[in-house]
Design a protein around this motif. Structure first.
Motif, PDB file in Angstrom:
ATOM      1  N   PHE A   4       0.825  -1.205   0.000  1.00 19.23           N
ATOM      2  CA  PHE A   4       0.000   0.000   0.000  1.00 19.23           C
ATOM      3  C   PHE A   4       0.864   1.262   0.000  1.00 19.23           C
ATOM      4  N   SER A   5       1.973   1.225   0.717  1.00 24.31           N
ATOM      5  CA  SER A   5       2.876   2.375   0.723  1.00 24.31           C
ATOM      6  C   SER A   5       3.401   2.655  -0.680  1.00 24.31           C
ATOM      7  N   GLN A   6       3.661   1.600  -1.425  1.00 22.12           N
ATOM      8  CA  GLN A   6       4.106   1.771  -2.807  1.00 22.12           C
ATOM      9  C   GLN A   6       3.011   2.414  -3.653  1.00 22.12           C
ATOM     10  N   ILE A   7       1.753   2.009  -3.428  1.00 24.50           N
ATOM     11  CA  ILE A   7       0.642   2.608  -4.176  1.00 24.50           C
ATOM     12  C   ILE A   7       0.493   4.073  -3.796  1.00 24.50           C
ATOM     13  N   ALA A  71       6.615  -9.431 -17.418  1.00 17.90           N
ATOM     14  CA  ALA A  71       5.636  -9.225 -16.339  1.00 17.90           C
ATOM     15  C   ALA A  71       5.010  -7.841 -16.470  1.00 17.90           C
ATOM     16  N   GLN A  72       5.826  -6.812 -16.720  1.00 17.89           N
ATOM     17  CA  GLN A  72       5.297  -5.454 -16.880  1.00 17.89           C
ATOM     18  C   GLN A  72       4.396  -5.368 -18.102  1.00 17.89           C
ATOM     19  N   SER A  73       4.753  -6.052 -19.175  1.00 19.31           N
ATOM     20  CA  SER A  73       3.948  -6.044 -20.397  1.00 19.31           C
ATOM     21  C   SER A  73       2.546  -6.612 -20.140  1.00 19.31           C
ATOM     22  N   ILE A  74       2.464  -7.679 -19.368  1.00 16.82           N
ATOM     23  CA  ILE A  74       1.161  -8.266 -19.031  1.00 16.82           C
ATOM     24  C   ILE A  74       0.339  -7.274 -18.219  1.00 16.82           C
ATOM     25  N   VAL A  75       0.980  -6.626 -17.248  1.00 17.08           N
ATOM     26  CA  VAL A  75       0.289  -5.617 -16.441  1.00 17.08           C
ATOM     27  C   VAL A  75      -0.235  -4.502 -17.349  1.00 17.08           C
ATOM     28  N   GLN A 131      -0.575  -1.699 -11.970  1.00 10.30           N
ATOM     29  CA  GLN A 131      -0.234  -0.693 -12.973  1.00 10.30           C
ATOM     30  C   GLN A 131      -0.060   0.699 -12.368  1.00 10.30           C
ATOM     31  N   THR A 132      -0.534   0.903 -11.150  1.00  7.54           N
ATOM     32  CA  THR A 132      -0.406   2.228 -10.541  1.00  7.54           C
ATOM     33  C   THR A 132       1.043   2.690 -10.466  1.00  7.54           C
ATOM     34  N   GLY A 133       1.983   1.771 -10.421  1.00  8.00           N
ATOM     35  CA  GLY A 133       3.392   2.136 -10.332  1.00  8.00           C
ATOM     36  C   GLY A 133       4.103   2.263 -11.660  1.00  8.00           C
ATOM     37  N   THR A 134       3.394   2.045 -12.758  1.00  5.18           N
ATOM     38  CA  THR A 134       4.010   2.126 -14.075  1.00  5.18           C
ATOM     39  C   THR A 134       4.525   3.531 -14.334  1.00  5.18           C
ATOM     40  N   ASN A 135       5.709   3.624 -14.887  1.00  2.52           N
ATOM     41  CA  ASN A 135       6.286   4.914 -15.244  1.00  2.52           C
ATOM     42  C   ASN A 135       5.466   5.509 -16.383  1.00  2.52           C
ATOM     43  N   ALA A 136       4.912   6.683 -16.162  1.00  2.00           N
ATOM     44  CA  ALA A 136       4.021   7.312 -17.143  1.00  2.00           C
ATOM     45  C   ALA A 136       4.759   7.668 -18.436  1.00  2.00           C
ATOM     46  N   GLN A 137       6.052   7.985 -18.342  1.00  2.00           N
ATOM     47  CA  GLN A 137       6.834   8.378 -19.520  1.00  2.00           C
ATOM     48  C   GLN A 137       7.388   7.164 -20.271  1.00  2.00           C
ATOM     49  N   SER A 138       7.673   6.098 -19.536  1.00  2.21           N
ATOM     50  CA  SER A 138       8.279   4.907 -20.114  1.00  2.21           C
ATOM     51  C   SER A 138       7.586   3.672 -19.529  1.00  2.21           C
ATOM     52  N   PRO A 139       6.441   3.263 -20.118  1.00  2.52           N
ATOM     53  CA  PRO A 139       5.640   2.171 -19.540  1.00  2.52           C
ATOM     54  C   PRO A 139       6.383   0.856 -19.319  1.00  2.52           C
ATOM     55  N   GLN A 140       7.459   0.603 -20.052  1.00  2.00           N
ATOM     56  CA  GLN A 140       8.213  -0.635 -19.843  1.00  2.00           C
ATOM     57  C   GLN A 140       9.323  -0.457 -18.810  1.00  2.00           C
ATOM     58  N   GLY A 141       9.443   0.759 -18.264  1.00  2.00           N
ATOM     59  CA  GLY A 141      10.476   1.038 -17.267  1.00  2.00           C
ATOM     60  C   GLY A 141      10.142   0.427 -15.927  1.00  2.00           C
ATOM     61  N   GLY A 142      10.906   0.785 -14.908  1.00  2.00           N
ATOM     62  CA  GLY A 142      10.712   0.238 -13.575  1.00  2.00           C
ATOM     63  C   GLY A 142       9.345   0.562 -12.995  1.00  2.00           C
ATOM     64  N   ASN A 143       8.789  -0.367 -12.257  1.00  2.00           N
ATOM     65  CA  ASN A 143       7.491  -0.208 -11.623  1.00  2.00           C
ATOM     66  C   ASN A 143       7.635  -0.648 -10.168  1.00  2.00           C
ATOM     67  N   PRO A 144       7.786   0.319  -9.236  1.00  2.00           N
ATOM     68  CA  PRO A 144       8.009  -0.060  -7.839  1.00  2.00           C
ATOM     69  C   PRO A 144       6.834  -0.800  -7.206  1.00  2.00           C
ATOM     70  N   VAL A 145       5.617  -0.551  -7.665  1.00  2.00           N
ATOM     71  CA  VAL A 145       4.459  -1.260  -7.111  1.00  2.00           C
ATOM     72  C   VAL A 145       4.526  -2.730  -7.530  1.00  2.00           C
ATOM     73  N   LEU A 146       4.770  -2.977  -8.804  1.00  2.00           N
ATOM     74  CA  LEU A 146       4.908  -4.356  -9.291  1.00  2.00           C
ATOM     75  C   LEU A 146       6.094  -5.047  -8.617  1.00  2.00           C
ATOM     76  N   ASN A 147       7.211  -4.339  -8.492  1.00  2.00           N
ATOM     77  CA  ASN A 147       8.383  -4.932  -7.850  1.00  2.00           C
ATOM     78  C   ASN A 147       8.095  -5.305  -6.402  1.00  2.00           C
ATOM     79  N   ALA A 148       7.421  -4.427  -5.659  1.00  2.00           N
ATOM     80  CA  ALA A 148       7.074  -4.725  -4.260  1.00  2.00           C
ATOM     81  C   ALA A 148       6.144  -5.936  -4.197  1.00  2.00           C
TER      82      ALA A 148
END
Length: 173
Positions: A4-7, A71-75, A131-148
């Motif tokens: 939740f903190s990540q979100i 994994a990010q692509s599926i999200v 998907q809330t953690g997806t980088n808005a500028q680079s959707p395939q970039g790091g996603n801290p919510v997905l990583n957590a």
């Protein structure tokens, strides 16, 4: 940092895709699922948490075998607040789907046929939270919510239901 903190962090970071509208839409969809299937919100959220456990396991496996980008692509491709049977098929094999249905039925008492009908909306809801953690500028970039989510302590407790309760409180005036 908790899921939740990540979100919350994603909501406060303009570089990430999260918005209060997205979280409100997720909460509204859970209420609609409950109404549509005649279940109470707590039962639907329990089902969502169980599905979340299986989504986590399946995405961890995809990350480990095909890379983080898959994994990010599926999200990115299957998150949403609308029914999408392809989301279920992209995350789970038929055997895994049956396992999810059995686990949800055992733990919630819901009818397996009902759960099978609910899965095409529950899986996209879980992916939408991620998907809330997806980088808005680079959707395939790091996603801290997905990583957590994927790097959780493997205690079998996915914080989806807790995150939804906290999000509802956070969004309430």
């Amino acid at each position: 940092m908790t899921f939740f903190s990540q979100i919350l962090g994603a909501l406060q970071n303009s570089d990430q895709a999260a918005s209060s509208g997205q979280v409100a839409s997720i909460l509204s969809t859970v209420d609609q699922v409950s109404d549509s299937y005649g279940t109470d919100r707590n039962t639907t959220q329990s089902a969502l948490s169980i599905v979340g456990n299986y989504v986590r396991s399946a995405l961890q496996q995809k990350r480990d075998t095909e890379g983080s980008e898959q994994a990010q692509s599926i999200v990115n491709q299957y998150s949403g607040s609308y029914p999408n049977p392809q989301a279920v098929n992209s995350v789970f094999s038929p055997d895994q789907t049956n396992g999810v249905i059995d686990a949800v039925a055992q733990k919630t008492g819901l009818n397996p046929q009902m759960i099978q009908q609910m899965l095409p909306i529950l899986v996209p809801i879980v992916l939408n939270m991620l998907q809330t953690g997806t980088n808005a500028q680079s959707p395939q970039g790091g996603n801290p919510v997905l990583n957590a989510f994927l790097d959780a302590d493997h205690d079998g407790d996915v914080d989806i239901s807790d995150a939804m309760h906290l999000a509802a409180r956070h969004l309430s005036p």
